[in-house]
Write an enzyme that holds these catalytic residues in place. Structure first.
Site, PDB file in Angstrom:
ATOM      1  N   GLY A  10      30.367  30.774  38.710  1.00 28.88           N
ATOM      2  CA  GLY A  10      29.993  29.582  39.242  1.00 28.88           C
ATOM      3  C   GLY A  10      28.323  29.797  39.364  1.00 28.88           C
ATOM      4  N   GLY A  12      25.460  28.230  39.889  1.00 28.02           N
ATOM      5  CA  GLY A  12      24.845  26.963  40.355  1.00 28.02           C
ATOM      6  C   GLY A  12      23.650  27.337  41.065  1.00 28.02           C
ATOM      7  CB  ALA A  13      22.039  25.912  44.094  1.00 28.09           C
ATOM      8  CG  LEU A  14      25.240  31.030  46.718  1.00 26.10           C
ATOM      9  CD1 LEU A  14      25.694  30.462  47.879  1.00 26.10           C
ATOM     10  CD2 LEU A  14      26.160  31.842  46.108  1.00 26.10           C
ATOM     11  N   GLY A  15      24.920  30.922  43.144  1.00 22.22           N
ATOM     12  CA  GLY A  15      25.526  32.084  41.968  1.00 22.22           C
ATOM     13  C   GLY A  15      24.340  32.294  41.166  1.00 22.22           C
ATOM     14  CG  ASN A 105      29.789  28.437  54.091  1.00 18.60           C
ATOM     15  OD1 ASN A 105      29.465  29.458  54.443  1.00 18.60           O
ATOM     16  ND2 ASN A 105      28.941  27.628  53.684  1.00 18.60           N
ATOM     17  CE  LYS A 192      26.125  29.994  56.684  1.00 16.39           C
ATOM     18  NZ  LYS A 192      26.728  30.174  55.225  1.00 16.39           N
ATOM     19  CG  ASN A 196      28.171  26.480  57.272  1.00 17.31           C
ATOM     20  OD1 ASN A 196      26.935  26.361  57.331  1.00 17.31           O
ATOM     21  ND2 ASN A 196      28.709  27.395  56.736  1.00 17.31           N
ATOM     22  CG  ASN A 200      27.295  21.298  56.148  1.00 17.44           C
ATOM     23  OD1 ASN A 200      26.773  21.175  55.060  1.00 17.44           O
ATOM     24  ND2 ASN A 200      27.308  22.616  56.649  1.00 17.44           N
TER      25      ASN A 200
END
Length: 280
Positions: A10, A12-15, A105, A192, A196, A200
């Site tokens: 993955g 993306g923005a995180l990985g 998450n 967390k 969240n 969210n």
């Protein structure tokens, strides 16, 4: 320098952000991609960051997990809606006695992974990161970046700080990623969720950024009520979240740069191929 190899499932923005930082620090990192594969395979990864921009002109990019080498640490950075793919993705890429690091998450994902690959160590990672994917292979890191690591055990019994956790934390810290080690994974995940779930959900329902939710006395009160409900949920699992922690989360959010939580961004912009994401 560590000789551990890393796979990023993955990118993306995180990985993509964390994997790029690890490679920049000199670690051997292998990236699984989908729609961005051709771009990244040809041009690499571009990271714009508040901590300094950089480009990795060449990365180990793959569009098929079966083409990847077996790695010591496999980082799961997919959205949880893709976790049904993990039974096919994980076994080919993780070494025997390796580590699966879950940067997602929610509750219970480590247990599911342990059932897929029972011969590995599973570590949960709770990311506090504002990062946007603004184009193919192009990531904009806005703020934060800390990860909380905690090791999974059967029935989520507290494991304490293990040597394996510390080794991987050392790799991330060598890449200037702040790491906190937690003795109790289940407690860390509930904490967390205290942030969240309210922000969210309410950001989508009320069409509001975090600063707008906190500026209105009624929506701020609703946020706080939801936080206490989550604390009650944690208590049902014999995990105690203090009133002080809840107040800290409220104060923390007031001081944040205004932004849309990840669910709000996905809701607003999911029809677009390269929508920004914020992961907090």
């Amino acid at each position: 320098m560590s000789d551990r190899t890393y796979a990023i499932l993955g990118t993306g923005a995180l990985g993509g952000f964390y994997g790029a930082r690890l490679q920049k620090a000199g670690l051997d990192v292998h990236f699984l991609l989908k729609s961005d594969y051709e771009q990244v395979n040809k041009y690499g990864l571009v990271i714009e960051s508040k901590d300094g921009d950089f480009t990795l002109a060449k990365v180990h990019a793959y569009n098929d997990v079966k083409k990847m080498p077996q790695c010591d640490v496999v980082v799961v950075a997919l959205k949880t809606t893709q976790n049904h793919l993990l039974p096919k993705m994980l076994p080919p890429v993780v070494k025997d006695d390796g580590v699966v690091l879950v940067l997602q998450n929610g509750l219970g994902v480590e247990e599911e992974i342990a059932e897929i690959v029972g011969n590995v160590t599973v570590i949960g990672g709770l990311c506090f990161l504002c990062s946007n994917k603004v184009g193919p292979g192009h990531i904009h890191h806005l703020d934060y970046g800390q990860i909380v690591f905690s090791e999974y055990t059967s029935n989520y019994q507290p494991r304490g700080i293990t040597e394996r956790m510390q080794q991987i934390a050392d790799d991330f810290e060598s890449a200037d990623i702040s790491i906190e080690l937690a003795e109790d994974l289940l407690l860390a995940r509930w904490k967390k969720l205290v942030w969240n779930i309210p922000y969210n959900g309410l950001s989508v329902i009320l069409n509001a950024r975090t600063d707008e939710l906190m500026a209105d006395e009624y929506t701020r009160e609703l946020v706080e009520q939801l936080m206490y409900e989550i604390a009650m949920g944690a208590k049902s699992y014999e995990r105690i979240i203090s009133d002080r922690f809840i107040q800290t989360m409220l104060d923390y959010t007031v001081k944040m740069t205004p932004y849309r939580p990840s669910m709000k961004i996905d809701y607003d912009e999911s029809p677009q191929d390269y929508s920004p994401r914020t992961v907090v």
